[in-house]
Enzyme design. Structure first.
Site, PDB file in Angstrom:
ATOM      1  NE  ARG A 139      33.979 -25.002  28.962  1.00 10.70           N
ATOM      2  CZ  ARG A 139      34.683 -24.394  28.326  1.00 10.70           C
ATOM      3  NH1 ARG A 139      35.886 -24.342  28.703  1.00 10.70           N
ATOM      4  NH2 ARG A 139      33.929 -23.168  27.724  1.00 10.70           N
ATOM      5  CG  HIS A 179      29.518 -23.124  24.715  1.00 10.86           C
ATOM      6  ND1 HIS A 179      29.474 -22.912  25.652  1.00 10.86           N
ATOM      7  CD2 HIS A 179      31.135 -22.844  24.006  1.00 10.86           C
ATOM      8  CE1 HIS A 179      30.755 -22.099  26.407  1.00 10.86           C
ATOM      9  NE2 HIS A 179      31.883 -22.098  25.453  1.00 10.86           N
ATOM     10  CD  GLN A 236      31.188 -17.941  22.717  1.00 16.41           C
ATOM     11  OE1 GLN A 236      32.161 -18.557  23.462  1.00 16.41           O
ATOM     12  NE2 GLN A 236      31.378 -17.193  21.636  1.00 16.41           N
ATOM     13  CG  ASP A 259      34.386 -23.945  17.810  1.00 16.16           C
ATOM     14  OD1 ASP A 259      35.663 -23.428  18.272  1.00 16.16           O
ATOM     15  OD2 ASP A 259      33.950 -24.564  18.079  1.00 16.16           O
ATOM     16  CB  CYS A 279      32.964 -19.835  20.142  1.00 15.99           C
ATOM     17  SG  CYS A 279      34.160 -21.008  19.448  1.00 15.99           S
ATOM     18  NE  ARG A 337      30.557 -17.361  26.480  1.00 14.68           N
ATOM     19  CZ  ARG A 337      31.489 -18.043  27.458  1.00 14.68           C
ATOM     20  NH1 ARG A 337      32.401 -18.511  26.079  1.00 14.68           N
ATOM     21  NH2 ARG A 337      31.261 -19.075  28.368  1.00 14.68           N
TER      22      ARG A 337
HETATM   23  N1   CP Z   1      34.679 -19.716  24.080  1.00 20.09           N
HETATM   24  C1   CP Z   1      35.124 -19.969  25.182  1.00 20.09           C
HETATM   25  O1   CP Z   1      34.523 -21.452  25.953  1.00 20.09           O
HETATM   26  O2   CP Z   1      35.893 -19.902  26.085  1.00 20.09           O
HETATM   27  P1   CP Z   1      36.681 -20.963  26.908  1.00 20.09           P
HETATM   28  O3   CP Z   1      37.057 -22.543  26.771  1.00 20.09           O
HETATM   29  O4   CP Z   1      38.186 -20.401  27.224  1.00 20.09           O
HETATM   30  O5   CP Z   1      35.872 -21.470  28.224  1.00 20.09           O
HETATM   31  N1  NVA Z   2      33.948 -26.649  20.240  1.00 17.45           N
HETATM   32  C1  NVA Z   2      34.686 -26.165  21.452  1.00 17.45           C
HETATM   33  C2  NVA Z   2      34.075 -25.178  22.226  1.00 17.45           C
HETATM   34  C3  NVA Z   2      35.845 -24.196  22.906  1.00 17.45           C
HETATM   35  C4  NVA Z   2      35.271 -23.221  23.962  1.00 17.45           C
HETATM   36  C5  NVA Z   2      35.189 -27.375  21.841  1.00 17.45           C
HETATM   37  O1  NVA Z   2      33.949 -27.854  22.860  1.00 17.45           O
HETATM   38  O2  NVA Z   2      36.143 -27.102  22.388  1.00 17.45           O
END
Ligand code: CP
Ligand code: NVA
Length: 305
Positions: free
Chosen positions: A102, A129, A132, A224, A264, A292
């Site tokens: 990430r 993502h 997701q 989101d 999400c 997930r």
């Molecule tokens: N939706 C998602 O990726 O959640 P987290 O940021 O908690 O991993």
């Molecule tokens: N768009 C959000 C998604 C979190 C899972 C972010 O990038 O923070």
């Protein structure tokens, strides 16, 4: 080496294969029939940003498949600061059978993948993502028994989640509508990738600024956060622009009567979604978060099995 960085790089039939596998693995788990398909395998998990779902579902998924996961948080690796990203890729490849990362910059995933000799999975970047979107499509499939021919409407920020959802929708034959404030739409490069897919399939993709129009007759209404990780300094300004884009009961009345609501997570209740909708009968958000786990187990087996 096969990586999972962007759904744009994956064939529709392979994505559908992952969803079928996820469905089987989910059923096997519920029936107490899990098999150790990744016995002896280790996943390295690199995080530059916080996480609940991604971190837990990958860790638990590896455990359930008979393997192991190693957590490498932001203070440990300090990707690109303590040593170069390409060195990290080569070192980790000597220990683990897969890397899930990430990151902020999507390009950092490309650098990891360029030098890694094990599969690299995008656990979220500023641009995409895809894990997701995989879980999202599994949820849609469970709700309607099909994806092709449905209409998925996204309301809110044209961000990483929206980009992967649009690509997943067109790849799997669903119409996609997105409503954003004019200055917060999806980047042109994402539209171009989606449009390139459309030439092969009879799906409609369309951008709106009016959320009521975007959700008209939609099977899925998705949102989101308005302020993604790393954008905290833009919070006040974004909130001003996004107020009319809240998923509430009034907006939902424009969608189909059997429409489901997706997010999400993490949600900012009272901002992009109301409590009434999130906790209401049409909300699929916690089924979606559980998925997930199942979707990623299918991905892990595919890439590391
Ligand atoms: N939706 C998602 O990726 O959640 P987290 O940021 O908690 O991993
Ligand atoms: N768009 C959000 C998604 C979190 C899972 C972010 O990038 O923070």
């Amino acid at each position: 080496m096969r990586h999972f960085l962007d759904l744009a790089d994956w064939r529709s039939s392979d994505i559908m294969g992952l969803l079928d596998r996820a469905h089987e693995l989910k059923q096997a788990m519920k029936d107490g029939q899990q098999r150790p398909l990744l016995a002896g395998k280790t996943l390295g998990m690199v995080f530059q940003k916080p996480s609940l779902r991604t971190r837990t579902s990958f860790d638990v998924g590896m455990f359930q498949l008979g393997g192991h996961a190693v957590m490498l948080g932001p203070d440990e690796i300090q990707l690109g600061q303590r040593e170069s990203i390409t060195d990290v890729a080569q070192v980790l490849s000597g220990y683990v059978d897969g890397i899930m990362a990430r990151v902020f910059q999507h390009g950092h995933l490309l650098q990891l993948a360029a030098k890694a000799t094990v599969p690299v999975i995008n656990g979220l970047s500023d641009d995409r993502h895809p894990c997701q979107a995989l879980a999202d499509m599994l949820t849609v499939y469970e709700a309607f028994g099909q994806i092709e021919g449905l209409k998925i409407a996204y309301v809110g920020d044209g961000n990483n989640v929206a980009a992967s959802l649009m690509l997943a929708s067109v790849k799997l034959g669903a119409d996609f509508a997105i409503a954003t404030p004019p200055q917060y739409g999806l980047p042109q490069t994402v539209w171009e990738k989606a449009v390139a897919e459309v030439t092969d399939r009879p799906v409609n993709i369309k951008g709106y600024t009016n959320p009521n129009e975007a959700v008209q007759d939609a099977h899925v209404v998705y949102t989101d956060t308005w302020v993604s990780m790393g954008q905290e300094s833009q919070r006040d300004e974004k909130l001003r622009h996004f107020r009319p884009y809240q998923i509430n009961e009034q907006l939902l009345s424009h969608a189909r009567s059997d429409a489901i609501v997706m997010h999400c997570l993490p949600a900012h209740r009272g901002e992009e979604i109301t409590d009434a909708v999130m906790d209401g009968p049409r909300s699929a958000v916690f089924q979606q978060s559980e998925n997930r786990l199942h979707a990623q187990k299918a991905l892990l087996v595919d890439l590391m099995g």
